[in-house]
Design a protein around this motif. Structure first.
Motif, PDB file in Angstrom:
ATOM      1  N   VAL A 150       0.862  -1.187   0.000  1.00 53.26           N
ATOM      2  CA  VAL A 150       0.000   0.000   0.000  1.00 53.26           C
ATOM      3  C   VAL A 150       0.898   1.236   0.000  1.00 53.26           C
ATOM      4  CG1 VAL A 150      -1.823   1.252   1.243  1.00 53.26           C
ATOM      5  CG2 VAL A 150      -1.747  -1.259   1.335  1.00 53.26           C
ATOM      6  N   ALA A 151       0.628   2.160  -0.907  1.00 54.39           N
ATOM      7  CA  ALA A 151       1.438   3.377  -1.041  1.00 54.39           C
ATOM      8  C   ALA A 151       2.934   3.021  -1.066  1.00 54.39           C
ATOM      9  CB  ALA A 151       1.117   4.365   0.095  1.00 54.39           C
ATOM     10  N   GLY A 152       3.251   1.946  -1.752  1.00 55.61           N
ATOM     11  CA  GLY A 152       4.654   1.557  -1.913  1.00 55.61           C
ATOM     12  C   GLY A 152       5.254   0.796  -0.734  1.00 55.61           C
ATOM     13  N   ARG A 153       4.453   0.589   0.332  1.00 57.02           N
ATOM     14  CA  ARG A 153       5.006  -0.122   1.497  1.00 57.02           C
ATOM     15  C   ARG A 153       4.396  -1.498   1.666  1.00 57.02           C
ATOM     16  NH1 ARG A 153       5.863   3.743   6.652  1.00 57.02           N
ATOM     17  NH2 ARG A 153       6.984   1.891   7.382  1.00 57.02           N
ATOM     18  N   LYS A 154       5.230  -2.442   2.005  1.00 60.63           N
ATOM     19  CA  LYS A 154       4.795  -3.803   2.313  1.00 60.63           C
ATOM     20  C   LYS A 154       4.068  -3.765   3.660  1.00 60.63           C
ATOM     21  CE  LYS A 154       5.563  -8.081   0.788  1.00 60.63           C
ATOM     22  NZ  LYS A 154       5.118  -8.416  -0.577  1.00 60.63           N
ATOM     23  N   VAL A 155       2.852  -4.307   3.697  1.00 58.23           N
ATOM     24  CA  VAL A 155       2.092  -4.326   4.950  1.00 58.23           C
ATOM     25  C   VAL A 155       2.315  -5.667   5.641  1.00 58.23           C
ATOM     26  CG1 VAL A 155      -0.207  -4.204   5.994  1.00 58.23           C
ATOM     27  CG2 VAL A 155       0.333  -2.789   3.997  1.00 58.23           C
ATOM     28  N   GLN A 156       2.674  -5.606   6.921  1.00 56.90           N
ATOM     29  CA  GLN A 156       2.883  -6.828   7.720  1.00 56.90           C
ATOM     30  C   GLN A 156       1.884  -6.870   8.866  1.00 56.90           C
ATOM     31  OE1 GLN A 156       6.750  -7.284   9.470  1.00 56.90           O
ATOM     32  NE2 GLN A 156       7.694  -7.882   7.519  1.00 56.90           N
ATOM     33  N   LEU A 157       1.260  -8.029   9.028  1.00 55.78           N
ATOM     34  CA  LEU A 157       0.312  -8.221  10.124  1.00 55.78           C
ATOM     35  C   LEU A 157       1.007  -9.078  11.185  1.00 55.78           C
ATOM     36  CD1 LEU A 157      -2.739  -7.576  10.600  1.00 55.78           C
ATOM     37  CD2 LEU A 157      -3.238  -9.839   9.676  1.00 55.78           C
ATOM     38  N   LEU A 158       1.145  -8.534  12.397  1.00 51.22           N
ATOM     39  CA  LEU A 158       1.764  -9.284  13.493  1.00 51.22           C
ATOM     40  C   LEU A 158       0.647  -9.683  14.460  1.00 51.22           C
ATOM     41  CD1 LEU A 158       4.043  -7.410  12.238  1.00 51.22           C
ATOM     42  CD2 LEU A 158       5.183  -7.594  14.439  1.00 51.22           C
ATOM     43  N   THR A 205      -1.921   9.186   3.539  1.00 49.87           N
ATOM     44  CA  THR A 205      -0.684   9.783   4.063  1.00 49.87           C
ATOM     45  C   THR A 205       0.536   9.374   3.224  1.00 49.87           C
ATOM     46  OG1 THR A 205      -0.463   7.931   5.631  1.00 49.87           O
ATOM     47  CG2 THR A 205      -1.589   9.895   6.420  1.00 49.87           C
ATOM     48  N   ARG A 206       0.299   8.779   2.077  1.00 48.68           N
ATOM     49  CA  ARG A 206       1.337   8.403   1.113  1.00 48.68           C
ATOM     50  C   ARG A 206       2.455   7.555   1.716  1.00 48.68           C
ATOM     51  NH1 ARG A 206       0.081  11.715  -3.255  1.00 48.68           N
ATOM     52  NH2 ARG A 206      -1.149  13.508  -2.625  1.00 48.68           N
ATOM     53  N   GLY A 207       2.043   6.672   2.638  1.00 53.00           N
ATOM     54  CA  GLY A 207       3.002   5.690   3.139  1.00 53.00           C
ATOM     55  C   GLY A 207       3.976   6.183   4.196  1.00 53.00           C
ATOM     56  N   VAL A 208       3.797   7.418   4.693  1.00 54.40           N
ATOM     57  CA  VAL A 208       4.758   7.944   5.676  1.00 54.40           C
ATOM     58  C   VAL A 208       4.690   7.171   6.995  1.00 54.40           C
ATOM     59  CG1 VAL A 208       5.473   9.970   6.999  1.00 54.40           C
ATOM     60  CG2 VAL A 208       4.792  10.208   4.594  1.00 54.40           C
ATOM     61  N   GLY A 209       3.458   6.827   7.426  1.00 55.67           N
ATOM     62  CA  GLY A 209       3.312   5.962   8.595  1.00 55.67           C
ATOM     63  C   GLY A 209       3.361   6.658   9.939  1.00 55.67           C
ATOM     64  N   ASP A 210       3.367   7.984   9.952  1.00 55.61           N
ATOM     65  CA  ASP A 210       3.367   8.736  11.211  1.00 55.61           C
ATOM     66  C   ASP A 210       2.023   8.586  11.936  1.00 55.61           C
ATOM     67  OD1 ASP A 210       4.191  11.059  13.007  1.00 55.61           O
ATOM     68  OD2 ASP A 210       2.383  11.847  12.045  1.00 55.61           O
ATOM     69  N   GLY A 211       2.079   8.341  13.260  1.00 56.76           N
ATOM     70  CA  GLY A 211       0.876   8.053  14.045  1.00 56.76           C
ATOM     71  C   GLY A 211      -0.175   9.152  13.981  1.00 56.76           C
TER      72      GLY A 211
END
Ligand code: DHB
Length: 368
Positions: free
Chosen positions: A41-49, A300-306
């Motif tokens: 998503v938005a260039g980032r691999k999503v990981q589910l833990l 948020t274009r993959g930035v991931g900030d909370g």
């Protein structure tokens, strides 16, 4: 760059014990969402833990701490029961990590941290419409029976207040322990009191037991109607409850029998991916929770900030398998349709068949 690292979602669920169905439903739904929407998503691999808290709140908090500090998750999610959500909320605030509550349903959870976003429901949201239905259908005297913790107390309070406002009366309010409850002595009391109806809330994992004992005690035959929140006739266990459940009226936000094209696709895909397991309301909370996270990550274009993710979760509007929903930008709680349903046999199986709808219901617990 953050964009080069995986985007991590820490999904904490009860996978064992009384609430194990909650864990298996939400995990399956989250995985289905990812299978359908891709894991980039938005260039980032999503990981589910995925972590099992066995529904012990101290364990939920410890696992959340490890996920935030060691694994550096971008989002926390899951929360099978209210005490787990409340135990984790302070950590979400301190670490500025969005906490997507997919299951727990006490009204006040969204007020425990500004980082909580909820995709499940609240007990006041579904209990008030059921009180209105009861009053409109000749039910005046009611005994309430709830699990003795947050959601049960919310259900008891909001059902009772509304019934009284409508001219009815709760003659007795019974509370049973959350864990391994023995309903028999309480149901005997209800039989003796002979109300028009018994109103029940117990959390999803305890519902088959309460239904079985209601039927064994012959309350229905004694002329006492069973009315409940949809937790009691939830789709994971409903078929196993047998024909005794036919005719039970409940209110809730999701039925696997919801007749929209989107829901039909959802149910079919879920059953196909899970050896015929029918999705219940927990699955939909998990599926929609993943949607809220994915869309926030895109915005948020993959930035991931909370803080940026949280802002992008607020105010989302979309069609869920349950019907149209939105995330209230002020309260961060879900706004959704509440349906009145009756257990009926459809194609040889028991379903909660919707017969009325109250549209766009906000949590009444927030208007204090
Ligand atoms: C909660 C848990 C449930 O399994 C349910 O059906 C409703 C509420 C809770 O703990 O908030």
């Amino acid at each position: 760059f953050a964009q080069d690292k995986p985007f991590k979602i820490g999904l904490i669920l009860p996978m064992t014990g009384q609430q194990a169905t909650t864990g298996r439903q939400i995990e399956a739904a989250a995985k289905l969402y990812m299978a359908q929407n891709g894991d980039t998503v938005a260039g980032r691999k999503v990981q589910l833990l995925v972590r099992d808290d066995t529904s012990l709140p101290d364990m939920t908090r410890r696992l959340a701490q490890e996920l935030v500090v060691n694994d550096k998750v971008n989002v926390l999610a899951g929360m099978g029961i209210t005490p787990s959500a409340l135990a984790t909320a302070p950590l979400a605030t301190q670490s500025k990590t969005p906490l997507v509550v997919m299951s727990a349903a006490t009204s006040s959870i969204t007020e425990a941290s500004p980082y909580v976003v909820r995709t499940s429901f609240t007990l006041p949201q579904v209990s008030v419409p059921l009180a209105d239905w009861a009053s409109g259908n000749g039910i005046k005297k009611v005994v309430t029976l709830v699990s003795d913790y947050g959601p049960g107390i919310d259900a008891e309070k909001y059902f009772s207040q509304r019934l009284s406002a409508n001219g009815g009366q709760v003659t007795e309010a019974l509370r049973v322990p959350l864990r391994s409850p023995d309903f028999a002595p309480f149901l005997q009391k209800v039989r003796d009191a002979k109300p028009d109806a018994l109103f029940v809330f117990v959390p999803s994992g305890a519902s088959a037991a309460v239904m079985k004992q209601f039927l064994e005690r012959g309350l229905g035959k004694a002329g006492i109607r069973l009315i409940a929140t949809g937790d009691v006739t939830e789709d994971d266990q409903l078929n196993a409850m047998g024909d005794g459940a036919l005719g039970v009226v409940t209110s809730h936000h999701y039925s696997a029998a919801h007749p929209s094209p989107l829901n039909k696709q959802f149910v079919q895909a879920f059953e196909q991916a899970n050896k015929g397991l029918r999705p219940n309301f927990m699955a939909v909370g998990g599926y929609d929770g993943m949607r809220v996270i994915y869309e926030a990550l895109k915005t948020t274009r993959g930035v991931g900030d909370g803080d940026a993710l949280l802002a992008a979760m607020k105010g989302q509007v979309f069609e869920s398998p349950r019907g149209p929903v939105s995330i209230d930008a002020q309260t961060r709680d879900i706004v959704q349709n509440v349906y009145l349903r009756k257990v009926e046999r459809v194609d040889g199986q028991l379903y909660n068949v919707e017969f009325d709808v109250i549209e766009g219901v906000k949590d009444p617990g927030k208007s204090r």
